[in-house]
Design a protein around this motif. Sequence first.
Motif, PDB file in Angstrom:
ATOM      1  N   PRO A  44       0.813  -1.216   0.000  1.00  0.00           N
ATOM      2  CA  PRO A  44       0.000   0.000   0.000  1.00  0.00           C
ATOM      3  C   PRO A  44       0.852   1.274   0.000  1.00  0.00           C
ATOM      4  O   PRO A  44       1.778   1.419   0.786  1.00  0.00           O
ATOM      5  N   GLY A  45       0.511   2.176  -0.904  1.00  0.00           N
ATOM      6  CA  GLY A  45       1.218   3.441  -1.001  1.00  0.00           C
ATOM      7  C   GLY A  45       2.556   3.365  -1.705  1.00  0.00           C
ATOM      8  O   GLY A  45       3.222   4.390  -1.891  1.00  0.00           O
ATOM      9  N   TYR A  46       2.955   2.174  -2.129  1.00  0.00           N
ATOM     10  CA  TYR A  46       4.284   2.014  -2.734  1.00  0.00           C
ATOM     11  C   TYR A  46       4.235   1.320  -4.090  1.00  0.00           C
ATOM     12  O   TYR A  46       4.848   1.790  -5.050  1.00  0.00           O
ATOM     13  N   GLY A  47       3.530   0.196  -4.178  1.00  0.00           N
ATOM     14  CA  GLY A  47       3.518  -0.563  -5.427  1.00  0.00           C
ATOM     15  C   GLY A  47       3.201  -2.022  -5.190  1.00  0.00           C
ATOM     16  O   GLY A  47       2.273  -2.349  -4.453  1.00  0.00           O
ATOM     17  N   GLU A  48       4.008  -2.908  -5.772  1.00  0.00           N
ATOM     18  CA  GLU A  48       3.739  -4.338  -5.674  1.00  0.00           C
ATOM     19  C   GLU A  48       5.039  -5.122  -5.783  1.00  0.00           C
ATOM     20  O   GLU A  48       5.936  -4.775  -6.563  1.00  0.00           O
ATOM     21  N   ALA A  49       5.144  -6.188  -5.005  1.00  0.00           N
ATOM     22  CA  ALA A  49       6.260  -7.123  -5.098  1.00  0.00           C
ATOM     23  C   ALA A  49       5.814  -8.317  -5.925  1.00  0.00           C
ATOM     24  O   ALA A  49       4.706  -8.827  -5.748  1.00  0.00           O
ATOM     25  N   GLN A  50       6.672  -8.788  -6.840  1.00  0.00           N
ATOM     26  CA  GLN A  50       6.294  -9.874  -7.738  1.00  0.00           C
ATOM     27  C   GLN A  50       7.416 -10.901  -7.840  1.00  0.00           C
ATOM     28  O   GLN A  50       8.572 -10.553  -8.075  1.00  0.00           O
ATOM     29  N   PHE A  51       7.061 -12.167  -7.674  1.00  0.00           N
ATOM     30  CA  PHE A  51       7.958 -13.287  -7.941  1.00  0.00           C
ATOM     31  C   PHE A  51       7.430 -13.997  -9.186  1.00  0.00           C
ATOM     32  O   PHE A  51       6.256 -14.376  -9.224  1.00  0.00           O
ATOM     33  N   THR A  52       8.287 -14.195 -10.193  1.00  0.00           N
ATOM     34  CA  THR A  52       7.834 -14.770 -11.460  1.00  0.00           C
ATOM     35  C   THR A  52       8.770 -15.873 -11.930  1.00  0.00           C
ATOM     36  O   THR A  52       9.989 -15.730 -11.887  1.00  0.00           O
ATOM     37  N   SER A  53       8.159 -16.965 -12.387  1.00  0.00           N
ATOM     38  CA  SER A  53       8.886 -18.047 -13.036  1.00  0.00           C
ATOM     39  C   SER A  53       8.212 -18.317 -14.378  1.00  0.00           C
ATOM     40  O   SER A  53       6.984 -18.266 -14.478  1.00  0.00           O
ATOM     41  N   VAL A  54       9.014 -18.586 -15.430  1.00  0.00           N
ATOM     42  CA  VAL A  54       8.452 -18.780 -16.773  1.00  0.00           C
ATOM     43  C   VAL A  54       8.897 -20.124 -17.336  1.00  0.00           C
ATOM     44  O   VAL A  54       9.875 -20.729 -16.879  1.00  0.00           O
ATOM     45  N   ALA A  55       8.160 -20.588 -18.351  1.00  0.00           N
ATOM     46  CA  ALA A  55       8.495 -21.835 -19.022  1.00  0.00           C
ATOM     47  C   ALA A  55       9.896 -21.743 -19.609  1.00  0.00           C
ATOM     48  O   ALA A  55      10.244 -20.771 -20.286  1.00  0.00           O
ATOM     49  N   SER A  56      10.704 -22.761 -19.350  1.00  0.00           N
ATOM     50  CA  SER A  56      12.095 -22.738 -19.807  1.00  0.00           C
ATOM     51  C   SER A  56      12.705 -24.122 -19.606  1.00  0.00           C
ATOM     52  O   SER A  56      12.168 -24.956 -18.868  1.00  0.00           O
ATOM     53  N   LYS A  57      13.857 -24.354 -20.253  1.00  0.00           N
ATOM     54  CA  LYS A  57      14.581 -25.606 -20.043  1.00  0.00           C
ATOM     55  C   LYS A  57      15.128 -25.693 -18.625  1.00  0.00           C
ATOM     56  O   LYS A  57      15.344 -26.776 -18.095  1.00  0.00           O
ATOM     57  N   GLN A  58      15.389 -24.523 -18.013  1.00  0.00           N
ATOM     58  CA  GLN A  58      15.945 -24.469 -16.671  1.00  0.00           C
ATOM     59  C   GLN A  58      14.950 -23.828 -15.709  1.00  0.00           C
ATOM     60  O   GLN A  58      14.268 -22.864 -16.058  1.00  0.00           O
TER      61      GLN A  58
END
Length: 292
Positions: A54-68
């Motif tokens: 709140p009042g700042y933004g957003e924290a995001q953890f992301t993982s995507v399709a990949s060989k690793q």
Amino acid sequence: MGKSILRRSILLALGLTALSAQGALRQYHAAVETSNWQISEPSRLSCTLSHALPGYGEAQFTSVASKQLNMEFVLDMQRLPKRFDTATVYSVPPAWMPGERARQIADMTIRTQYDGDLPEDTAWTMLSELEKGFWPTIYYQDWYNPADKVAVGLNASNFMPVYQQFVSCVSNLLPYSFDDISYTVLSYEKNSVELSKYSKKRLAMIGDYLREDNNLELVLLDGYTDSYGGSWNNQQLSVRRADEVKSYLTSLGVNPERIEITGHGEKRHISPNTNSHSRATNRRVVVRLAKS
């Protein structure tokens, strides 16, 4: 928990008691009762775990399709940095963990007019600290007010149920990316529209990806043959091979108007036709994918 109690917890944990008197530490974090962790549109292509600040933004953890296996942390800020700097990332114990102290886990480069981000190892470390109930906290000198320090904390409250869903999503990601299948050469049996065993697997991979990706813009299918047989027959065979692939892709929901076929027949060989191995190389359909 009141803000003043949490503020003292962070100050003591970070060893910043001098700031307590000055009142120069600005904190951004969700309250315990409103801590909200969410998964954004999980699929086999991407998984994102987000936490509102709140009042700042957003924290995001992301993982995507990949060989690793991969993971990235992004601090999505409403007010982007004004200058280049370095922030420090701590694992901070909440006030209900008496006797624990903060532990520095990483430095984060702050770039002018860019969101903050952290690499895979640090992102996984932050997730493991959240699992234990600690609050990953990013601490830096305010770039808009030189008298202030800023602490951005990720509240571990309500984390675990959503995190388990996130872990399940990550474990179900495709083991390859768009770049791995965007240019594919499919090979064929002699004088046939039957794909080789390896090419059947490659086409199945393309199919699995296209089932998940709605942003496909264009598919180009170029068919080729070896030089055995008449040139007209080879021309027609190259078209049939490409058309078989088109039928397969349209059965998965790809708009047929976005698929372009070209039959080249026995033109444009990539190997001599002097032996069975080189002729097999020339019997092919080249699949090229483009996305918006």
